[in-house]
Design a protein around this motif. Structure first.
Motif, PDB file in Angstrom:
ATOM      1  N   GLY A 101       0.842  -1.196   0.000  1.00 14.93           N
ATOM      2  CA  GLY A 101       0.000   0.000   0.000  1.00 14.93           C
ATOM      3  C   GLY A 101       0.869   1.234   0.000  1.00 14.93           C
ATOM      4  N   THR A 102       0.332   2.340  -0.509  1.00 15.95           N
ATOM      5  CA  THR A 102       1.145   3.553  -0.647  1.00 15.95           C
ATOM      6  C   THR A 102       0.616   4.763   0.112  1.00 15.95           C
ATOM      7  OG1 THR A 102      -0.037   4.295  -2.616  1.00 15.95           O
ATOM      8  CG2 THR A 102       1.857   2.828  -2.958  1.00 15.95           C
ATOM      9  N   ASP A 103      -0.689   4.847   0.330  1.00 17.74           N
ATOM     10  CA  ASP A 103      -1.349   6.052   0.863  1.00 17.74           C
ATOM     11  C   ASP A 103      -1.332   7.195  -0.148  1.00 17.74           C
ATOM     12  OD1 ASP A 103      -2.979   6.890   2.881  1.00 17.74           O
ATOM     13  OD2 ASP A 103      -1.392   7.492   4.252  1.00 17.74           O
ATOM     14  N   TYR A 104      -1.263   6.860  -1.422  1.00 13.55           N
ATOM     15  CA  TYR A 104      -1.371   7.861  -2.491  1.00 13.55           C
ATOM     16  C   TYR A 104      -2.696   8.614  -2.336  1.00 13.55           C
ATOM     17  CZ  TYR A 104      -1.223   9.567  -7.362  1.00 13.55           C
ATOM     18  OH  TYR A 104      -1.191  10.344  -8.486  1.00 13.55           O
ATOM     19  N   PRO A 105      -2.750   9.927  -2.564  1.00  7.48           N
ATOM     20  CA  PRO A 105      -1.708  10.814  -3.089  1.00  7.48           C
ATOM     21  C   PRO A 105      -0.871  11.506  -2.021  1.00  7.48           C
ATOM     22  CG  PRO A 105      -3.763  12.000  -3.043  1.00  7.48           C
ATOM     23  CD  PRO A 105      -4.053  10.620  -2.508  1.00  7.48           C
ATOM     24  N   ILE A 106      -0.963  11.031  -0.765  1.00  8.89           N
ATOM     25  CA  ILE A 106      -0.139  11.626   0.285  1.00  8.89           C
ATOM     26  C   ILE A 106       1.326  11.278   0.062  1.00  8.89           C
ATOM     27  CG2 ILE A 106       0.333  11.618   2.764  1.00  8.89           C
ATOM     28  CD1 ILE A 106      -2.633  11.045   3.207  1.00  8.89           C
ATOM     29  N   CYS A 107       1.575  10.043  -0.356  1.00  7.77           N
ATOM     30  CA  CYS A 107       2.947   9.542  -0.494  1.00  7.77           C
ATOM     31  C   CYS A 107       3.270   9.199  -1.941  1.00  7.77           C
ATOM     32  CB  CYS A 107       3.129   8.299   0.377  1.00  7.77           C
ATOM     33  SG  CYS A 107       2.809   8.581   2.126  1.00  7.77           S
ATOM     34  N   ASN A 108       4.552   9.244  -2.260  1.00  6.44           N
ATOM     35  CA  ASN A 108       5.045   8.944  -3.601  1.00  6.44           C
ATOM     36  C   ASN A 108       5.074   7.431  -3.814  1.00  6.44           C
ATOM     37  OD1 ASN A 108       6.661   8.453  -5.883  1.00  6.44           O
ATOM     38  ND2 ASN A 108       7.864  10.289  -5.553  1.00  6.44           N
ATOM     39  N   PRO A 109       4.256   6.891  -4.715  1.00  7.48           N
ATOM     40  CA  PRO A 109       4.173   5.434  -4.856  1.00  7.48           C
ATOM     41  C   PRO A 109       5.461   4.784  -5.323  1.00  7.48           C
ATOM     42  CG  PRO A 109       3.008   6.514  -6.651  1.00  7.48           C
ATOM     43  CD  PRO A 109       3.366   7.592  -5.670  1.00  7.48           C
ATOM     44  N   ARG A 110       6.272   5.504  -6.084  1.00  2.00           N
ATOM     45  CA  ARG A 110       7.528   4.924  -6.574  1.00  2.00           C
ATOM     46  C   ARG A 110       8.463   4.558  -5.429  1.00  2.00           C
ATOM     47  NH1 ARG A 110       5.218   8.026 -10.052  1.00  2.00           N
ATOM     48  NH2 ARG A 110       5.327   7.646 -12.299  1.00  2.00           N
TER      49      ARG A 110
END
Length: 268
Positions: free
Chosen positions: A220-229
């Motif tokens: 999981g990334t928490d996009y768009p809070i965090c940069n998924p890359r």
């Protein structure tokens, strides 16, 4: 390799965008999809969380509106997206009817629940316990935000409902991550997604996989809070086996979501 992002926050409008630097990064929903696909993400799961304050005078209609927006996003994104939806312990009957409605449409993911945004905080309260009984009946998955100071309440919730699959969000720093791992070792119905704070601590994922097994972690990334890359690369370069990487990137999510072979093909 497929990658299923089990934790992000899709949006239809600027108001629903929860990125921390909208002045420099505020893609449209279509651009966000392109952004995620560009870093290798094959499928997304998540709930719509409005930035506007919770309006208790609206009652459950406030949450129903968010849930319908999630269904609208499903219409837009199709098989690439698994919607999550909201329930609330102050509205037990309404929440149970909403679960029945979503179950009939084929959706079983509740959350991510973020109590501090929606006027409640106690995961072990009576109202939420009643909701979880229905969630267990429909074999639903409950994704919940981990509030760092409420370890006892989270444990009571998970322990009291072994029939429910829980996915805790955000590992946190080591002292909180260790608490997650302790609970995961005790309760087989508890999983952890890798979004938010934690994964940037090198070796963290390998440590957890050794303690409780790679079968218990979801990408999981928490996009768009965090940069998924950053999250993709972190998992790619953790000192774990390729089999463990596959479990974390997509196989665990497929298993929990109950994807058929036909549905799995849509993810490829």
């Amino acid at each position: 390799m497929k990658i299923i992002d089990f934790h992000l926050h899709p949006y239809l409008t600027e108001e629903e965008f929860i990125g921390k630097f909208p002045e420099s990064f505020s893609p449209s929903p279509t651009q966000a999809g392109e952004d995620l696909r560009g870093c290798g993400i094959s499928h997304i799961c998540g709930s719509v969380i409005a930035r506007t304050p919770y309006a208790p005078e609206k009652g459950f209609a406030y949450f129903r509106e968010l849930n319908r927006k999630a269904l609208e996003l499903k219409e837009r994104f199709g098989t690439w997206y698994t919607p999550g939806f909201h329930v609330h312990p102050d509205y037990v009957e309404e929440s149970c009817r909403e679960m029945e409605f979503m179950q009939e449409k084929g959706f079983r993911l509740i959350g991510e629940l973020v109590p501090y945004m929606h006027g409640w905080k106690d995961y072990s309260c009576d109202g939420f316990s009643e909701i979880l009984k229905t969630a267990g009946k429909y074999h639903m998955i409950v994704s919940y935000h981990t509030v760092l100071g409420e370890q006892e309440e989270m444990e009571k919730m998970v322990a009291a409902h072994p029939e429910v699959i829980f996915v805790a969000a955000h590992p946190g720093e080591r002292q909180y991550y260790e608490k997650h791992l302790e609970r995961m070792a005790k309760y087989e119905n508890l999983y952890l997604d890798l979004s938010g704070t934690g994964l940037f601590r090198y070796g963290m994922l390998a440590y957890g996989a050794k303690k409780v097994g790679a079968e218990r972690f979801l990408f999981g990334t928490d996009y768009p809070i965090c940069n998924p890359r950053m999250y993709v690369q972190a998992v790619m370069h953790e000192p774990i086996s390729e089999e463990e990487r596959e479990l974390i990137f997509y196989k665990n999510a497929e298993r929990l979501l109950g994807c058929s072979d036909e549905e799995n093909e849509k993810f490829r």
